[in-house]
Design a protein around this motif. Structure first.
Motif, PDB file in Angstrom:
ATOM      1  N   ASN A 281      15.678   3.873  -5.583  1.00 46.23           N
ATOM      2  CA  ASN A 281      15.415   5.263  -5.181  1.00 46.23           C
ATOM      3  C   ASN A 281      14.497   5.335  -3.969  1.00 46.23           C
ATOM      4  N   GLY A 282      14.700   4.397  -3.046  1.00 44.43           N
ATOM      5  CA  GLY A 282      13.955   4.424  -1.795  1.00 44.43           C
ATOM      6  C   GLY A 282      12.530   3.905  -1.869  1.00 44.43           C
ATOM      7  N   LYS A 283      12.158   3.308  -2.985  1.00 45.22           N
ATOM      8  CA  LYS A 283      10.789   2.789  -3.106  1.00 45.22           C
ATOM      9  C   LYS A 283      10.772   1.507  -3.942  1.00 45.22           C
ATOM     10  N   ILE A 284       9.666   0.792  -3.854  1.00 43.02           N
ATOM     11  CA  ILE A 284       9.457  -0.418  -4.659  1.00 43.02           C
ATOM     12  C   ILE A 284       8.289  -0.155  -5.606  1.00 43.02           C
ATOM     13  N   THR A 285       8.541  -0.361  -6.880  1.00 43.85           N
ATOM     14  CA  THR A 285       7.504  -0.131  -7.888  1.00 43.85           C
ATOM     15  C   THR A 285       7.154  -1.451  -8.565  1.00 43.85           C
ATOM     16  N   ALA A 286       5.861  -1.743  -8.658  1.00 44.30           N
ATOM     17  CA  ALA A 286       5.387  -2.962  -9.317  1.00 44.30           C
ATOM     18  C   ALA A 286       4.298  -2.589 -10.316  1.00 44.30           C
ATOM     19  N   THR A 287       4.329  -3.256 -11.467  1.00 46.75           N
ATOM     20  CA  THR A 287       3.362  -2.971 -12.530  1.00 46.75           C
ATOM     21  C   THR A 287       2.571  -4.226 -12.863  1.00 46.75           C
TER      22      THR A 287
END
Length: 305
Positions: A281-287
């Protein structure tokens, strides 16, 4: 409100300095760690117990940097990591396969129960690492995960690698009734090298060592988790007849070392193809595995680094 009788380590000496020991009791640290995750009961228990073990092992070392306890194994709980900094900051996390965990416990008819840590870890190893920021001073000790419980696994390390006579007892308590609080603790005693000015025969030392271990084993869960008792009071109950001397006191807190900047620097080393593969969705998410903090990045800022 934090209880000053917990989240600390108290050192002590007995029998004229023939033996040294540590007592660790954790409450807020463990609860803060577990509140960051939604671990099943059995995994939370392993984290609580492993955190107490890591704290007491780290307290026995002189280092400036990071002590890490890590297990890697082929069981449902394949990875446990506990970090303890020399300032007393602790963080812990687990990696596990919930389907395998549930399937195994269903087969054994223990679903929802707490089982000994090695039973869920399977075959693998337990490693202790001290990183002082200098490769020349990097130390690591490794032992196979063998034993009925985590205590026996740790004692195998001391017997095989350190060759130091060591007694160890671990405790943990899951939330019960109205209490939503986890508790964990550890007590350890070790023989010290003979002192030249003390004339004690080997037979006498052996008898005193046996007595010290018996007293240690007599420590009950009710005592070690009694919020009204200080660690010093518990030690006096156990070793008042053994020429007890209380040593240093160290406090512990939860703290994670993750940051957006650190993660940005790491992700920026990836290739453009790898970065593109992580975009959703157009972004990179890291946890963060330790504190569950979520970081969001624009792919463009990674490719600029």
């Amino acid at each position: 409100m934090p209880n000053k009788n917990f989240d600390n380590c108290v050192s002590f000496y007995i029998n004229g300095g023939a033996f040294q020991g540590r007592l660790v009791r954790l409450n807020e640290v463990v609860n803060t760690i577990l509140s960051k995750h939604q671990y099943p009961l059995s995994v939370s228990a392993i984290i609580a117990e492993s955190t107490a073990l890591a704290a007491i092992l780290a307290s026995n070392l002189k280092y400036e940097g990071l002590f890490t306890l890590q297990t890697q194994s082929d069981g449902p709980v394949g990875l446990i990591v506990v970090d303890v900094t020399s300032e007393g900051k602790i963080r812990s996390c687990a990696r596990f396969d919930e389907k395998r965990l549930n399937a195994g416990q269903t087969l054994r008819k223990t679903l929802g129960e707490i089982e000994p840590a090695p039973h869920l870890m399977g075959k693998g190893h337990l490693a202790f690492t001290v990183d002082q920021g200098d490769k020349a001073n990097l130390y690591q000790g490794i032992v196979d995960l063998q034993g009925k419980n985590l205590t026996e696994c740790a004692l195998r390390y001391f017997k095989q690698s350190e060759q130091i006579d060591t007694g160890l007892k671990l405790f943990f308590k899951a939330p019960t009734g109205e209490s939503q609080s986890w508790l964990s603790a550890a007590i350890m005693i070790q023989k010290l090298p003979p002192q030249k000015d003390i004339q004690t025969s080997a037979e006498e030392i052996a008898e005193l060592w046996n007595q010290a271990n018996i007293f240690m084993e007599s420590l009950s869960e009710d005592e070690v988790f009694n919020a009204e008792l200080s660690s010093e009071e518990i030690l006096h109950r156990l070793y008042h007849s053994c020429d007890l001397h209380i040593g240093s006191h160290k406090d512990y807190t939860f703290a994670c070392r993750c940051s957006r900047e650190k993660l940005l620097n790491t992700l920026s080393t990836f290739s453009a193809d790898d970065i593109n593969a992580m975009v959703e969705n157009g972004k990179i998410t890291a946890t963060c595995n330790f504190c569950s903090e979520e970081y969001v990045f624009d792919p463009k800022e990674l490719k600029k680094q």
